[in-house]
Scaffold this motif. Structure first.
Motif, PDB file in Angstrom:
ATOM      1  N   ARG A   1      -4.563   4.917   3.799  1.00  0.00           N
ATOM      2  CA  ARG A   1      -3.840   3.782   3.988  1.00  0.00           C
ATOM      3  C   ARG A   1      -4.451   2.706   4.804  1.00  0.00           C
ATOM      4  O   ARG A   1      -4.714   1.502   4.644  1.00  0.00           O
ATOM      5  CB  ARG A   1      -2.358   3.919   4.538  1.00  0.00           C
TER       6      ARG A   1
ATOM      7  N   ARG B   1      -6.099  -1.169   3.834  1.00  0.00           N
ATOM      8  CA  ARG B   1      -5.858  -2.086   4.734  1.00  0.00           C
ATOM      9  C   ARG B   1      -7.035  -2.786   5.363  1.00  0.00           C
ATOM     10  O   ARG B   1      -7.106  -4.076   5.284  1.00  0.00           O
ATOM     11  CB  ARG B   1      -4.821  -1.616   6.032  1.00  0.00           C
TER      12      ARG B   1
ATOM     13  N   CYS C   1      -0.851  -7.934   3.430  1.00  0.00           N
ATOM     14  CA  CYS C   1      -0.251  -6.802   3.334  1.00  0.00           C
ATOM     15  C   CYS C   1       1.089  -6.646   3.775  1.00  0.00           C
ATOM     16  O   CYS C   1       1.476  -6.895   4.732  1.00  0.00           O
ATOM     17  CB  CYS C   1      -1.168  -5.378   4.041  1.00  0.00           C
TER      18      CYS C   1
ATOM     19  N   ILE D   1       0.958  -1.016   0.029  1.00  0.00           N
ATOM     20  CA  ILE D   1       0.041   0.067  -0.004  1.00  0.00           C
ATOM     21  C   ILE D   1       0.857   1.171   0.098  1.00  0.00           C
ATOM     22  O   ILE D   1       1.941   1.378   0.886  1.00  0.00           O
ATOM     23  CB  ILE D   1      -1.046   0.035   1.497  1.00  0.00           C
TER      24      ILE D   1
ATOM     25  N   GLU E   1       3.698  -0.688   3.972  1.00  0.00           N
ATOM     26  CA  GLU E   1       2.938   0.512   3.719  1.00  0.00           C
ATOM     27  C   GLU E   1       4.109   1.520   3.572  1.00  0.00           C
ATOM     28  O   GLU E   1       4.875   1.674   4.325  1.00  0.00           O
ATOM     29  CB  GLU E   1       2.004   1.005   4.792  1.00  0.00           C
TER      30      GLU E   1
END
Length: 243
Positions: free
Chosen positions: A13, A17, A28, A5, A31
């Protein structure tokens, strides 16, 4: 799927998520708050899908993708508040893009496209098996075989979906979500909560003042694409023109 991300806004974000957390096959892995950080990670780590903000301080999302070697560019879903990046997005093989504020249904559609690409890369034969080739519609005592390649567009109709083939409409007791998952996203795309269209049947788009779009098919049929789906439709048409 390993997902990255990239967005300079913490709330954005977190929204991505949270949506990804609903899908058991998605992890994930990291980030990023800006393009420089994303560029570093994408050069060092294998990423199956990237959710990438377009406008960020420093490097934009598109600049990040341009700076990556072609072999390091992951299938990317762009995140943007503006509806004018389709041509530039096509240049770096962007898979889809989502307009902010993000619509949950559009997010699921984009993730489904990413999943199909992931499956194709993992096992080319699997994706052919997974996509429906035909549907069986019940008409009285008869079962009508409807080849997927003959379907021009699909609409929600109460507890059913209508498969439009020429002048005929065949009803199936399915939801739009269920039938959408069974179709090849390289050939069909959702343009409204209640409408799916075959990409190669689209002849013309006409923008409306509210950012929706009139979609005219090759046979003259008029459909409506809602704002949150227009960007992905333009991108799909641009990709198809270069295949």
């Amino acid at each position: 799927m390993h997902v990255l991300i990239v967005d300079d806004e913490p709330l954005a974000r977190r929204g991505i998520r949270t949506r990804l957390a609903r899908h058991a096959d998605v992890v994930c892995i990291d980030e990023c708050r800006d393009g420089e950080e994303a560029l570093t990670i994408l050069l060092e780590r294998d990423v199956d899908v990237a959710f990438m903000d377009v406008e960020m301080p420093g490097l934009s999302g598109l600049e990040v993708l341009h700076r990556l070697p072609v072999t390091r560019r992951p299938p990317t879903i762009l995140l943007t508040a503006y509806d004018h990046y389709a041509v530039r997005a096509f240049e770096v093989n962007v898979l889809d893009y989502l307009l902010k504020p993000i619509d949950d249904s559009r997010f699921d559609d984009a993730l489904a496209r990413a999943r199909s690409v992931f499956n194709l890369r993992s096992n080319a034969q699997t994706i052919d098996v997974d996509h429906a080739k035909r549907f069986i519609a019940r008409v009285g005592r008869r079962d009508i075989v409807v080849g997927v390649d003959t379907i021009e567009w699909i609409e929600a109709s109460g507890d059913y979906v209508g498969l439009h083939v020429g002048q005929k409409t065949h009803l199936l007791r399915e939801t739009m979500h269920e039938i959408g998952r069974s179709l090849d996203p390289r050939k069909f795309i959702r343009i409204h909560r209640s409408t799916i269209v075959r990409i190669d049947r689209v002849a013309e788009l006409e923008a409306l003042s509210n950012s929706d779009c009139i979609v005219r098919l090759l046979d003259g049929k008029i459909l409506r694409a809602s704002r949150s789906y227009v960007s992905a439709l333009r991108l799909a048409l641009a990709q198809g023109a270069h295949e």
